[in-house]
Design a protein around this motif. Structure first.
Motif: not given
Length: 122
Positions: A52-58
């Motif tokens: 999970m990276v980037g905006t998905e994680r945020v």
């Protein structure tokens, strides 16, 4: 963050000890305790994708009222657990068919990935 555990004075054990702090006091890290609802959602997301990276994680962190770092670390630790389970399943299948493995799965197999394992709350 890091919680001050206690200062260790000079005694028979030697001088004061520090834990990644550089200071004279011993530090104790705070372990994140996830709520069952948070764990359920994190597991659901892990089943969809292991990274999970980037905006998905945020977005996930905001939805679950966690920090982005907590989500990142949970995914790192979950990937290690997943790898270990996969290795154990593979070993069980091989032993079921009478194939002998050169080494058994134990904690030393996971040590290669220890640098991924972190449990810190900011």
């Amino acid at each position: 963050g890091l919680e001050l555990s206690h200062c260790v004075g000079t005694s028979s054990l030697g001088p004061a000890v520090s834990w990644r702090s550089g200071g004279p006091c011993k530090m104790k890290r705070v372990r994140t305790v996830f709520k069952p609802e948070q764990l359920e959602r994190l597991e659901q997301e892990f089943l969809k994708q292991q990274y999970m990276v980037g905006t998905e994680r945020v977005d996930l962190a905001a939805t679950l009222h966690l920090t982005e770092t907590q989500v990142k670390v949970w995914f790192q630790n979950r990937r290690i657990k997943w790898r270990k389970q996969s290795m154990e399943q593979k070993a069980a299948k091989l032993s079921q068919f009478g194939v002998i493995q050169p080494a058994t799965v134990d904690s030393t197999d996971i040590k290669d990935h220890e640098e991924d394992t972190v449990d810190v709350e900011l």
